[in-house]
Motif scaffolding. Structure first.
Motif, short mmCIF file in Angstrom:
data_model
loop_
_atom_site.label_atom_id
_atom_site.label_comp_id
_atom_site.label_asym_id
_atom_site.label_seq_id
_atom_site.Cartn_x
_atom_site.Cartn_y
_atom_site.Cartn_z
N MET A 12 106.38 68.79 119.47
CA MET A 12 105.19 68.96 120.31
C MET A 12 104.52 70.32 120.06
SD MET A 12 103.16 67.78 122.56
CE MET A 12 101.97 68.34 123.77
N ILE A 13 105.34 71.37 119.88
CA ILE A 13 104.79 72.70 119.70
C ILE A 13 103.95 72.77 118.43
CG2 ILE A 13 106.77 73.61 118.42
CD1 ILE A 13 104.69 75.48 121.06
N SER A 14 104.30 71.97 117.41
CA SER A 14 103.55 71.99 116.16
C SER A 14 102.15 71.42 116.34
CB SER A 14 104.29 71.19 115.08
OG SER A 14 104.40 69.82 115.46
N HIS A 15 101.91 70.69 117.43
CA HIS A 15 100.60 70.12 117.69
C HIS A 15 99.63 71.13 118.30
CE1 HIS A 15 102.65 65.90 117.98
NE2 HIS A 15 102.53 66.34 116.74
N ILE A 16 100.15 72.25 118.80
CA ILE A 16 99.27 73.26 119.41
C ILE A 16 99.44 74.64 118.77
CG2 ILE A 16 99.22 72.06 121.63
CD1 ILE A 16 101.23 74.08 122.69
N TYR A 17 100.40 74.78 117.84
CA TYR A 17 100.64 76.07 117.21
C TYR A 17 100.73 75.87 115.70
CZ TYR A 17 102.70 80.68 116.37
OH TYR A 17 102.95 81.96 115.93
N PRO A 31 101.11 76.44 111.49
CA PRO A 31 102.08 77.12 110.62
C PRO A 31 101.52 78.46 110.14
CG PRO A 31 100.94 75.36 109.44
CD PRO A 31 100.54 75.23 110.87
N ALA A 32 102.39 79.28 109.57
CA ALA A 32 101.99 80.61 109.11
C ALA A 32 100.90 80.51 108.05
CB ALA A 32 103.20 81.35 108.55
N GLY A 33 100.04 81.51 108.01
CA GLY A 33 98.97 81.53 107.02
C GLY A 33 97.62 81.83 107.64
N THR A 34 96.58 81.49 106.93
CA THR A 34 95.22 81.77 107.38
C THR A 34 94.90 81.12 108.72
OG1 THR A 34 94.47 81.94 105.08
CG2 THR A 34 92.79 81.61 106.75
N THR A 35 95.32 79.87 108.87
CA THR A 35 95.02 79.16 110.12
C THR A 35 95.64 79.87 111.32
OG1 THR A 35 94.92 77.04 108.94
CG2 THR A 35 95.19 76.96 111.33
N ARG A 36 96.87 80.36 111.17
CA ARG A 36 97.51 81.05 112.29
C ARG A 36 96.78 82.36 112.61
NH1 ARG A 36 103.91 82.12 112.34
NH2 ARG A 36 103.86 79.83 112.38
N ALA A 37 96.34 83.08 111.57
CA ALA A 37 95.60 84.32 111.81
C ALA A 37 94.31 84.04 112.58
CB ALA A 37 95.28 85.00 110.48
N LEU A 38 93.59 82.99 112.21
CA LEU A 38 92.37 82.63 112.91
C LEU A 38 92.67 82.07 114.30
CD1 LEU A 38 90.41 81.03 109.94
CD2 LEU A 38 89.85 83.16 111.12
N TYR A 39 93.80 81.45 114.46
CA TYR A 39 94.24 80.92 115.75
C TYR A 39 94.38 82.07 116.75
CZ TYR A 39 97.42 78.44 119.02
OH TYR A 39 98.03 77.90 120.13
N ALA A 85 90.93 72.13 114.22
CA ALA A 85 91.51 71.57 115.45
C ALA A 85 92.47 72.57 116.11
CB ALA A 85 92.24 70.26 115.13
N TYR A 86 93.28 73.23 115.30
CA TYR A 86 94.16 74.27 115.85
C TYR A 86 93.34 75.38 116.51
CZ TYR A 86 98.58 72.62 113.79
OH TYR A 86 99.71 71.90 113.48
N ILE A 87 92.25 75.78 115.85
CA ILE A 87 91.41 76.85 116.38
C ILE A 87 90.78 76.43 117.70
CG2 ILE A 87 89.24 78.09 115.95
CD1 ILE A 87 90.07 78.17 112.98
N ARG A 88 90.35 75.18 117.80
CA ARG A 88 89.77 74.71 119.05
C ARG A 88 90.82 74.64 120.15
NH1 ARG A 88 87.58 69.68 121.46
NH2 ARG A 88 85.58 70.21 122.40
N THR A 89 92.05 74.33 119.78
CA THR A 89 93.14 74.34 120.75
C THR A 89 93.33 75.74 121.32
OG1 THR A 89 94.28 72.50 119.63
CG2 THR A 89 95.61 73.92 121.06
N ALA A 90 93.31 76.75 120.43
CA ALA A 90 93.43 78.14 120.88
C ALA A 90 92.27 78.51 121.80
CB ALA A 90 93.46 79.08 119.67
N LEU A 91 91.07 78.01 121.49
CA LEU A 91 89.90 78.28 122.32
C LEU A 91 90.11 77.74 123.74
CD1 LEU A 91 86.91 79.36 122.14
CD2 LEU A 91 86.25 76.97 121.80
N ASN A 92 90.60 76.51 123.84
CA ASN A 92 90.83 75.91 125.15
C ASN A 92 91.93 76.64 125.93
OD1 ASN A 92 89.22 73.28 125.72
ND2 ASN A 92 89.76 73.13 123.56
#
Length: 415
Positions: free
Chosen positions: A1-6, A8-16, A139-146
């Motif tokens: 479940m955590i992988s659906h809102i967080y 993996p390491a890399g560019t996406t996590r930095a932007l998250y 989608a990950y970024i929008r999750t962080a926004l919410n």
């Protein structure tokens, strides 16, 4: 479940984490802006509404020049500089004592925010182009926004219980502080390779309005914008309708928004999958429109239900509408990612944002009239979403709308 809102390491996590940081500041300010503007600046609801309209107009006017600018110059630098100016604009709210001053601050803040948004989107799309799935990253970024908006809103509510007027001074100061921290974070992000400056400048300067002249893309952006008015239904029409036109208790409204937040945060990444190419994005958009239409039908039924039944119907309605919101967002990202040329991404993003914003200017009035004055208003709204999803699919058959080839030459659209 955590992988659906967080991610993996890399560019996406930095932007998250960047999105989470920025959303906390924005959410904290938005949660208390009405209280600040009425209690500290002593503005009326009508005056605040005038400022909101002026801010939207400023954002639309600056969208195309900002898009051209972030294509021509380094988007990351523009992004963090805009964040610093936004911090100053937040502090400007402390100086507001009348309507003209308020309008000046709102227009300045909205203009700078539009430039920052253009730069952020240009950098984000370029950065995620190097990942395996750009739509999933968004989608990950929008999750962080919410998460950021929800958490900061709850924090504001907890901190301001019983607070005096002077405590409101902290509202723009906190938002400004977060913007400064955001500028530092953005400046520290990895530099993303873009077309060589001379090459990009020559290509973009030759026709700075190319995206605007690509009329199939403009039409597509407007059709997509109509479908994105699901946000108007969620944030404006439904709450007012529930309170004024149904037998449901008014206390249901905040609970329904909590439900929406939970659904979007939990399922944004999962329900965004499959929209990373043009066909998948088209399918996601169509499915999202159908879900919003289904939610509108549920609203029609709920309007004729008793108290016990309407509570269940509203829970189902907001769940379905939240899923539609997710699918429409995924389709929105996928369509833009598939069609916008990399060297002029900022200009095409600007046209896409204008297309997304313009219909929302009329949607509150149109939807409000339908649900308040017509017995079949909700059914007409459902039909609208189905109709525009069909029109969008038909428009995508135009030869000028092909993956990564949407373009405009002196003679017209080329594929």
């Amino acid at each position: 479940m955590i992988s659906h809102i967080y991610p993996p390491a890399g560019t996406t996590r930095a932007l998250y984490f960047q999105t989470l940081l920025d959303a906390c500041g924005q959410g904290f300010f938005l949660a208390g802006s009405a209280l600040f503007l009425t209690g500290y600046a002593h503005l009326s609801l009508a005056q605040i509404g005038l400022g909101v309209s002026a801010g939207v107009a400023a954002s639309l006017i600056v969208a195309l020049p900002a898009g051209w600018c972030v294509d021509r110059y380094e988007a990351q630098r523009i992004w963090w500089l805009a964040s610093l100016v936004e911090a100053l604009s937040f502090c400007g709210y402390l100086l507001v004592t009348d309507v003209p001053g308020y309008l000046v601050v709102v227009v300045l803040a909205s203009t700078v925010a539009a430039v920052g948004t253009a730069a952020r989107q240009r950098y984000t799309f370029a950065a995620l182009a190097q990942s395996s799935n750009r739509v999933e990253g968004l989608a990950y970024i929008r999750t962080a926004l919410n998460i950021g908006f929800a958490g900061s809103g709850l924090l504001f509510a907890a901190l301001t219980v019983g607070a005096e007027r002077n405590a409101l001074i902290a509202l723009p100061l906190v938002a400004a502080g977060v913007k400064i921290a955001n500028a530092y974070y953005v400046r520290r992000l990895a530099t993303i390779a873009t077309p060589a400056p001379d090459e990009a400048a020559e290509e973009v300067t030759a026709q700075p309005d190319r995206a605007y002249r690509a009329w199939p893309f403009v039409v597509l952006a407007l059709l997509n914008g109509v479908l994105l008015t699901d946000a108007t239904l969620l944030n404006f029409v439904l709450p007012v309708w529930i309170v004024t036109q149904t037998s449901a208790p008014a206390t249901m409204v905040p609970l329904l928004f909590v439900l929406n937040t939970v659904v979007v945060v939990a399922l944004q990444v999962v329900f965004s999958r499959g929209a990373s190419n043009l066909s998948g994005a088209t399918r996601a958009t169509r499915q999202g429109a159908y879900l919003v239409a289904a939610a509108s039908v549920l609203a029609f039924v709920a309007g004729h239900a008793g108290v016990a039944t309407i509570i269940l119907l509203l829970l189902a309605l907001f769940t379905v509408l939240s899923l539609g919101e997710i699918r429409l967002a995924a389709g929105d990202w996928g369509l833009l990612s598939s069609l916008a040329p990399a060297s002029r991404l900022g200009a095409y993003q600007a046209v896409w944002r204008i297309g997304a914003t313009a219909p929302s200017l009329l949607a509150p009035v149109a939807f409000g009239f339908l649900v308040e004055k017509l017995a079949i208003g909700w059914l007409l709204i459902a039909a609208t979403f189905v109709l525009f999803s069909v029109l969008l699919a038909v428009t995508l058959r135009h030869p000028g709308l092909k993956p990564s080839t949407v373009d405009v030459s002196d003679e017209g659209v080329t594929s």
